[in-house]
Structures are given as structure tokens and as C-alpha cells.
Design a protein around this motif. Structure first.
Motif, PDB file in Angstrom:
ATOM      1  N   ASP A  91       0.855 118.404 105.006  1.00  0.00           N
ATOM      2  CA  ASP A  91       1.022 117.714 103.725  1.00  0.00           C
ATOM      3  C   ASP A  91       0.068 118.261 102.667  1.00  0.00           C
ATOM      4  OD1 ASP A  91       3.170 116.030 104.203  1.00  0.00           O
ATOM      5  OD2 ASP A  91       1.920 114.436 105.044  1.00  0.00           O
ATOM      6  N   PHE A  92      -1.071 118.731 103.091  1.00  0.00           N
ATOM      7  CA  PHE A  92      -2.007 119.387 102.168  1.00  0.00           C
ATOM      8  C   PHE A  92      -1.329 120.601 101.536  1.00  0.00           C
ATOM      9  CE2 PHE A  92      -5.964 122.015 101.435  1.00  0.00           C
ATOM     10  CZ  PHE A  92      -6.517 121.198 100.462  1.00  0.00           C
ATOM     11  N   ALA A  93      -0.604 121.349 102.360  1.00  0.00           N
ATOM     12  CA  ALA A  93       0.131 122.515 101.865  1.00  0.00           C
ATOM     13  C   ALA A  93       1.231 122.110 100.885  1.00  0.00           C
ATOM     14  CB  ALA A  93       0.728 123.299 103.034  1.00  0.00           C
ATOM     15  N   VAL A  94       1.907 120.997 101.177  1.00  0.00           N
ATOM     16  CA  VAL A  94       2.945 120.505 100.267  1.00  0.00           C
ATOM     17  C   VAL A  94       2.337 120.212  98.894  1.00  0.00           C
ATOM     18  CG1 VAL A  94       4.591 118.637  99.797  1.00  0.00           C
ATOM     19  CG2 VAL A  94       4.355 119.532 102.117  1.00  0.00           C
ATOM     20  N   GLY A  95       1.195 119.533  98.897  1.00  0.00           N
ATOM     21  CA  GLY A  95       0.532 119.203  97.642  1.00  0.00           C
ATOM     22  C   GLY A  95       0.117 120.429  96.856  1.00  0.00           C
ATOM     23  N   SER A 123      -9.385 119.764  96.814  1.00  0.00           N
ATOM     24  CA  SER A 123     -10.175 119.177  97.894  1.00  0.00           C
ATOM     25  C   SER A 123      -9.287 118.417  98.863  1.00  0.00           C
ATOM     26  CB  SER A 123     -11.229 118.213  97.336  1.00  0.00           C
ATOM     27  OG  SER A 123     -12.239 118.900  96.631  1.00  0.00           O
ATOM     28  N   PRO A 124      -9.445 118.648 100.162  1.00  0.00           N
ATOM     29  CA  PRO A 124      -8.725 117.824 101.138  1.00  0.00           C
ATOM     30  C   PRO A 124      -9.401 116.468 101.259  1.00  0.00           C
ATOM     31  CG  PRO A 124     -10.196 119.314 102.273  1.00  0.00           C
ATOM     32  CD  PRO A 124     -10.302 119.650 100.809  1.00  0.00           C
ATOM     33  N   ARG A 137     -10.251 120.015  89.264  1.00  0.00           N
ATOM     34  CA  ARG A 137     -10.204 119.814  90.699  1.00  0.00           C
ATOM     35  C   ARG A 137      -9.338 118.579  90.972  1.00  0.00           C
ATOM     36  NH1 ARG A 137     -14.052 117.799  94.546  1.00  0.00           N
ATOM     37  NH2 ARG A 137     -14.951 116.512  92.899  1.00  0.00           N
ATOM     38  N   PHE A 138      -8.569 118.625  92.063  1.00  0.00           N
ATOM     39  CA  PHE A 138      -7.859 117.416  92.471  1.00  0.00           C
ATOM     40  C   PHE A 138      -7.906 117.323  93.991  1.00  0.00           C
ATOM     41  CE2 PHE A 138      -4.427 120.471  92.959  1.00  0.00           C
ATOM     42  CZ  PHE A 138      -3.574 119.953  93.934  1.00  0.00           C
ATOM     43  N   THR A 139      -7.500 116.178  94.508  1.00  0.00           N
ATOM     44  CA  THR A 139      -7.558 115.951  95.950  1.00  0.00           C
ATOM     45  C   THR A 139      -6.251 115.349  96.441  1.00  0.00           C
ATOM     46  OG1 THR A 139      -8.830 114.901  97.749  1.00  0.00           O
ATOM     47  CG2 THR A 139      -8.591 113.648  95.716  1.00  0.00           C
ATOM     48  N   ILE A 140      -5.972 115.550  97.731  1.00  0.00           N
ATOM     49  CA  ILE A 140      -4.741 115.102  98.358  1.00  0.00           C
ATOM     50  C   ILE A 140      -5.091 114.239  99.579  1.00  0.00           C
ATOM     51  CG2 ILE A 140      -2.571 115.854  99.437  1.00  0.00           C
ATOM     52  CD1 ILE A 140      -3.059 118.599  98.050  1.00  0.00           C
ATOM     53  N   GLY A 141      -4.491 113.084  99.693  1.00  0.00           N
ATOM     54  CA  GLY A 141      -4.792 112.224 100.837  1.00  0.00           C
ATOM     55  C   GLY A 141      -3.754 111.125 101.013  1.00  0.00           C
ATOM     56  N   TYR A 142      -3.832 110.462 102.151  1.00  0.00           N
ATOM     57  CA  TYR A 142      -2.900 109.358 102.432  1.00  0.00           C
ATOM     58  C   TYR A 142      -3.397 108.049 101.811  1.00  0.00           C
ATOM     59  CZ  TYR A 142      -0.829 112.587 105.780  1.00  0.00           C
ATOM     60  OH  TYR A 142      -0.234 113.681 106.355  1.00  0.00           O
TER      61      TYR A 142
END
Length: 210
Positions: free
Chosen positions: A187-191, A152-153, A205-210
């Protein structure tokens, strides 16, 4: 690793493809775009109907991992559900790991409240958020055989920079001290590529954010 990227020509798919090339993975792209679109010489590109499960499975065989950045049309967001069913079955037939881009709406903002149900959730994004939520809850979370991961973004995903400075979460929306929840597509792509290489969230499921 041998990595197949579905929807490689989309906004997020392009960033995933670019990030994967910098890590020297052997890529296979499933997209309607031409090879010149990506500026990559040594890459296998095919246009495959995501709903044609048998043909999709044949094209996934031999990969170590499949990344799906498929996005349904705005006028029929529930196609993500049918696409997910096909992806899961094709991945099982091909015996490959599947990492799929999901939605932010299914993330929790509190113990009893999902982002999609929050009063200020934008009406324009409600349909796609609910469709992604159905795919997660009704398909992925009930799938025990396939090695899957759903990503998830943050609430706001935008075209920006690759900073490699972000946080990883699981079921709760990530936000800064001001309550802002965001992540650049870069950065989403990096994650996502980090997950390809480290496999920290198998069947989660995991999420990526600042």
C-alpha cells in the motif's frame, strides 16, 4: 509516464516497481539486480552508482519522474545524506521531478515531539531515523529549485497486502484508534504511485498509513 526507479531491487523498491508496471508506465530501473529478478520483459535496467552524480544525471534524463527507494547500509546510515545530495543535484541536472522514500522518525507525535525522540522509540532504528531526519531537514526542506517530494512510511512498514485502503497525512504520524501506526509495503507503493500521477505534494513531505 517515463518513470525511473532507483533501488528497484530492495524490499520497498520491488513493490514500487510492481505497482508501476500495473499502471503501464514506461520504466527504467537502476539496480544491481538482473532483469529476470523482476519478471519484466520490456524494461531498461542499469547499475549506476548513486554517488556518481554526473553519471546518475545522464541516466535520469528523459524521465518524467524519478522515485528513489535507496536504503543505506545499517553500519553507515548517514550515507543516505550523501546519497540525497547526489540525487538532488542529479535530478536538477536532468530536470526531472524526484520522489524519495524517507523515514518515519521525523514525523510528529505531538506538537513538540518527533517520533524519533519518543521514549519508546526502538534503539535499533534510531540511527537510520536520525539520518533520514537530517536528509529531510538539511537538504529537502532547504531545496527551493528542485521539484521534490519526500514520503514517510508509518512507524511499522511490513510485507503484506495491497488493500488500496489507507490514509494520507503530512507532518503528523498516522495511527489507528489503538495507537498503532502501520502500512504495508504494497500500500505504501500504491500511495507513491498515486503521488507520481497526481502531484499533490510538490516540495513537501507526506506520509501514508492506515
Amino acid at each position: 509516464m517515463k518513470v525511473t526507479i532507483i533501488g528497484a531491487g530492495g524490499n520497498i523498491g520491488q513493490r514500487i516497481t510492481k505497482e508501476a508496471t500495473t499502471r503501464n508506465h514506461e520504466l527504467r530501473l537502476i539496480t544491481s539486480k538482473e532483469k529476470s529478478f523482476f519478471g519484466i520483459d520490456d524494461v531498461d535496467i542499469k547499475a549506476v552508482d548513486i554517488f556518481d552524480t554526473e553519471t546518475l544525471a545522464e541516466n535520469l534524463k528523459g524521465s518524467d519522474v524519478v522515485i528513489s527507494a535507496y536504503a543505506p547500509p545499517h553500519e553507515n546510515t548517514d550515507l543516505i545524506i550523501d546519497a540525497t545530495k547526489s540525487l538532488v543535484e542529479a535530478s536538477k541536472k536532468a530536470e526531472v521531478r524526484l520522489i524519495a522514500v524517507g523515514g518515519a522518525g521525523s514525523l510528529k507525535v505531538s506538537e513538540d515531539l518527533l517520533l524519533v525522540d519518543a521514549p519508546d522509540f526502538p534503539a535499533d532504528y534510531k540511527s537510520i531515523a536520525v539520518s533520514h531526519q537530517k536528509a529531510l531537514e538539511d537538504i529537502y526542506l532547504k531545496e527551493s529549485e528542485l521539484n521534490w517530494t519526500n514520503v514517510s512510511p508509518s512507524a511499522y512498514i511490513f510485507e503484506g497486502e495491497r488493500t488500496n485502503q489507507f490514509r494520507i497525512g503530512e507532518d503528523y504520524l498516522l495511527a489507528n484508534d489503538k495507537g498503532e501506526s502501520a502500512i504495508s509495503m504494497e500500500d505504501f507503493a500504491v500511495g507513491i504511485l498515486n503521488e507520481v500521477e497526481n502531484a499533490s505534494f510538490s516540495k513537501k513531505r507526506f506520509t501514508i498509513g492506515y
